[in-house]
Design a protein around this motif. Sequence first.
Motif, mmCIF file in Angstrom:
data_model
loop_
_atom_site.group_PDB
_atom_site.id
_atom_site.type_symbol
_atom_site.label_atom_id
_atom_site.label_comp_id
_atom_site.label_asym_id
_atom_site.label_seq_id
_atom_site.Cartn_x
_atom_site.Cartn_y
_atom_site.Cartn_z
ATOM 1 N N SER A 1 0.818 -1.224 0.000
ATOM 2 C CA SER A 1 0.000 0.000 0.000
ATOM 3 C C SER A 1 0.851 1.273 0.000
ATOM 4 C CB SER A 1 -0.930 -0.002 1.212
ATOM 5 O OG SER A 1 -0.154 -0.013 2.391
ATOM 6 N N ILE A 2 2.112 1.149 0.361
ATOM 7 C CA ILE A 2 2.929 2.378 0.427
ATOM 8 C C ILE A 2 3.971 2.440 -0.685
ATOM 9 C CG2 ILE A 2 2.657 2.464 2.944
ATOM 10 C CD1 ILE A 2 5.747 1.725 2.994
ATOM 11 N N CYS A 3 4.105 1.351 -1.447
ATOM 12 C CA CYS A 3 5.187 1.292 -2.438
ATOM 13 C C CYS A 3 4.693 1.601 -3.853
ATOM 14 C CB CYS A 3 5.843 -0.089 -2.407
ATOM 15 S SG CYS A 3 6.784 -0.365 -0.891
ATOM 16 N N ASP A 4 5.667 1.984 -4.733
ATOM 17 C CA ASP A 4 5.349 2.266 -6.131
ATOM 18 C C ASP A 4 5.472 1.012 -6.990
ATOM 19 O OD1 ASP A 4 5.455 5.042 -5.357
ATOM 20 O OD2 ASP A 4 7.640 4.901 -5.509
ATOM 21 N N ARG A 5 6.445 0.207 -6.633
ATOM 22 C CA ARG A 5 6.713 -0.990 -7.435
ATOM 23 C C ARG A 5 7.040 -2.154 -6.511
ATOM 24 N NH1 ARG A 5 9.861 1.037 -12.858
ATOM 25 N NH2 ARG A 5 8.996 3.125 -12.912
ATOM 26 N N SER A 6 7.083 -3.326 -7.086
ATOM 27 C CA SER A 6 7.411 -4.497 -6.255
ATOM 28 C C SER A 6 8.227 -5.500 -7.057
ATOM 29 C CB SER A 6 6.133 -5.157 -5.736
ATOM 30 O OG SER A 6 5.445 -5.800 -6.788
ATOM 31 N N ILE A 7 9.080 -6.194 -6.334
ATOM 32 C CA ILE A 7 9.753 -7.357 -6.904
ATOM 33 C C ILE A 7 9.521 -8.522 -5.951
ATOM 34 C CG2 ILE A 7 11.536 -6.108 -8.172
ATOM 35 C CD1 ILE A 7 13.459 -6.658 -5.852
ATOM 36 N N THR A 8 9.533 -9.708 -6.489
ATOM 37 C CA THR A 8 9.339 -10.903 -5.661
ATOM 38 C C THR A 8 10.537 -11.826 -5.842
ATOM 39 O OG1 THR A 8 6.952 -10.731 -5.909
ATOM 40 C CG2 THR A 8 7.808 -12.860 -5.162
ATOM 41 N N ILE A 9 11.029 -12.321 -4.722
ATOM 42 C CA ILE A 9 12.166 -13.243 -4.753
ATOM 43 C C ILE A 9 11.706 -14.610 -4.248
ATOM 44 C CG2 ILE A 9 14.470 -13.696 -3.829
ATOM 45 C CD1 ILE A 9 14.926 -10.778 -3.557
ATOM 46 N N GLU A 10 12.115 -15.623 -4.960
ATOM 47 C CA GLU A 10 11.846 -17.000 -4.514
ATOM 48 C C GLU A 10 13.124 -17.800 -4.659
ATOM 49 O OE1 GLU A 10 7.181 -17.736 -5.687
ATOM 50 O OE2 GLU A 10 8.685 -19.222 -6.287
ATOM 51 N N ALA A 11 13.509 -18.460 -3.613
ATOM 52 C CA ALA A 11 14.736 -19.275 -3.616
ATOM 53 C C ALA A 11 15.925 -18.493 -4.178
ATOM 54 C CB ALA A 11 14.514 -20.560 -4.421
ATOM 55 N N GLY A 12 16.014 -17.220 -3.824
ATOM 56 C CA GLY A 12 17.153 -16.405 -4.213
ATOM 57 C C GLY A 12 17.072 -15.804 -5.600
ATOM 58 N N ARG A 13 15.973 -16.078 -6.326
ATOM 59 C CA ARG A 13 15.880 -15.570 -7.696
ATOM 60 C C ARG A 13 14.684 -14.646 -7.857
ATOM 61 N NH1 ARG A 13 19.384 -18.055 -11.694
ATOM 62 N NH2 ARG A 13 20.538 -19.633 -10.558
ATOM 63 N N LEU A 14 14.843 -13.671 -8.732
ATOM 64 C CA LEU A 14 13.724 -12.781 -9.028
ATOM 65 C C LEU A 14 12.646 -13.555 -9.764
ATOM 66 C CD1 LEU A 14 15.144 -9.364 -10.325
ATOM 67 C CD2 LEU A 14 13.834 -9.811 -8.249
ATOM 68 N N VAL A 15 11.404 -13.325 -9.360
ATOM 69 C CA VAL A 15 10.285 -13.962 -10.046
ATOM 70 C C VAL A 15 9.634 -12.890 -10.924
ATOM 71 C CG1 VAL A 15 8.099 -15.172 -9.782
ATOM 72 C CG2 VAL A 15 9.929 -15.496 -8.106
ATOM 73 N N GLY A 16 9.841 -12.972 -12.205
ATOM 74 C CA GLY A 16 9.249 -12.008 -13.128
ATOM 75 C C GLY A 16 9.898 -10.644 -13.035
ATOM 76 N N PRO A 17 9.428 -9.699 -13.823
ATOM 77 C CA PRO A 17 10.002 -8.360 -13.816
ATOM 78 C C PRO A 17 9.485 -7.540 -12.646
ATOM 79 C CG PRO A 17 8.205 -8.468 -15.382
ATOM 80 C CD PRO A 17 8.327 -9.834 -14.794
ATOM 81 N N MET A 18 10.087 -6.369 -12.460
ATOM 82 C CA MET A 18 9.585 -5.464 -11.431
ATOM 83 C C MET A 18 8.210 -4.962 -11.870
ATOM 84 S SD MET A 18 11.591 -2.348 -9.609
ATOM 85 C CE MET A 18 11.996 -1.467 -11.102
ATOM 86 N N GLU A 19 7.264 -5.025 -10.942
ATOM 87 C CA GLU A 19 5.891 -4.643 -11.292
ATOM 88 C C GLU A 19 5.570 -3.275 -10.720
ATOM 89 O OE1 GLU A 19 3.204 -7.646 -10.062
ATOM 90 O OE2 GLU A 19 4.157 -9.219 -11.258
ATOM 91 N N THR A 20 4.758 -2.542 -11.467
ATOM 92 C CA THR A 20 4.284 -1.250 -10.984
ATOM 93 C C THR A 20 2.995 -1.469 -10.197
ATOM 94 O OG1 THR A 20 5.225 -0.149 -12.886
ATOM 95 C CG2 THR A 20 3.539 1.058 -11.659
#
Lengths: 271, 212
Positions: free
Chosen positions: B191-210
């Motif tokens: 709710s306070i952020c502009d974008r998000s990234i998700t990490i699973e098992a040390g790796r980025l999951v997909g691109p940075m999302e707005t």
Amino acid sequence: MIALAAYQARTLLRGRATIAAIVVFALVAGLATLLGLGSYRQLGLGSVGPAAAALINLAVLLPTAQAILLGSLVYAGDRESGFAAMLRARGTGVPALVVTTWLAVTLSAWLSLLAGFGLAAVIIAGNVPLADLATFVLLAGLMLLVAASAAAIGVLVGVVAGTRVQAALAAVAMWFVLSIGLDLAVVGLGAYLRFGEAAIIGAIVIDPLTTARIAALGLLDANGSVLGPVGAYLLDRIGRAGTLVGLLSVILAWTAVPLGVAIAVQRRRDL
Amino acid sequence: MTLAADNQLELRGLAKAYGKRAVLGPIDLVIPAATLVAVLGTNGAGKSTLLGSIAGVLRHTGRVSYAGASIRPGDGCAYLPQRMRFPAHATVDETLGLFRQLVGQVVDRVTPADGFLPEGARRIEELSGGQAQRVALACTVMGAPRILLLDEPFANLDEPGRAEATRLVRAHRDAGATVLVASPAAADVLSICDRSITIEAGRLVGPMETIT
């Protein structure tokens, strides 16, 4: 660096463990001095008597235990809590992290020594010749140096240890080895293995606490029989002045080298 | 102080391993300036490792740069580790004073509102978890960092504390700082952020999302 050292020192000196260590050493040193005065040999600073030997051993054992244990616990604790990482991210260098911890811990051990030797000085004032008081001050200075070495060793243990608990256990083990273990090894194995001169000198150089004991004997112009076979051997072979200069160099090296190694190791490790 | 809008935090092949066990990456990511990024992932996913590596307190491979230059500790990066604890016998004022000294003469972009911090004479050991977290946050947002790395900054905070912490973080973002906020609970930070990234098992999951 000065601000961080002052912060670490203030924090450490408020701790119950530090205060207890200072009080305990002062009381024990005072008691040993009183017992020494009670005997007809008084404190015996001119000719090492049991009381002087006790004071030297107490000063070599207790404040160094305090320094090794606190050095390891404070450094490992700062790393484990994230405090060191937060400081590092803000630009505090690894040498500053290591050295400020050492300074704070050294100060705490020095306060113990000053309290103990201060109380002893008050007790013996007026009871010993002036020349003996000068020796007493030199003796206290020597103990300050070995406490600084012990703090450096403690910080190194804290850098190498993975956790605070590991650091505490390793510090206790290290203190035991330096205070008793190496002496026992020399006494137990020396005759059997027929240690030569180099091996005996090596046994001194690898242990700053033994080094300090023997240097104290040198200061007191005693024969080495009171504090063990290594001291007797060294004083007999090298003489008093050479022994003192060499031993002081060893103690200073035991401060500089652990600090240097601690900085080098920390630079290659995560915070 | 407002930072240039074209400054960006760039991670190239950022990776971390303990022995042969890889725990992070390789991660390639570009985060624009004035962005507040939620770093999401389950426990042990590698969020803290990512933040610690960017902060320079964890040894890693790959490159971390800001505005084209590699960043090192002290290059305008402020880092709040997870479950941060200051020395127990220090007071609040002493701790804030220490970080004031570290920040130097830099003017604070934003200061905590009255009542956010506990009394200055109190020792850290006397504070609740939430109060101690407020002190840690105040130390982290001090000065004018270019990058803020916050690992679970809202842990233990009550609602007023969260609101004030959010205001502090957003003020840095508004001044052009790049802010990364790690949390295992998306609801805490989305709710306070502009974008998000998700990490699973040390790796980025997909691109940075707005976040819309």
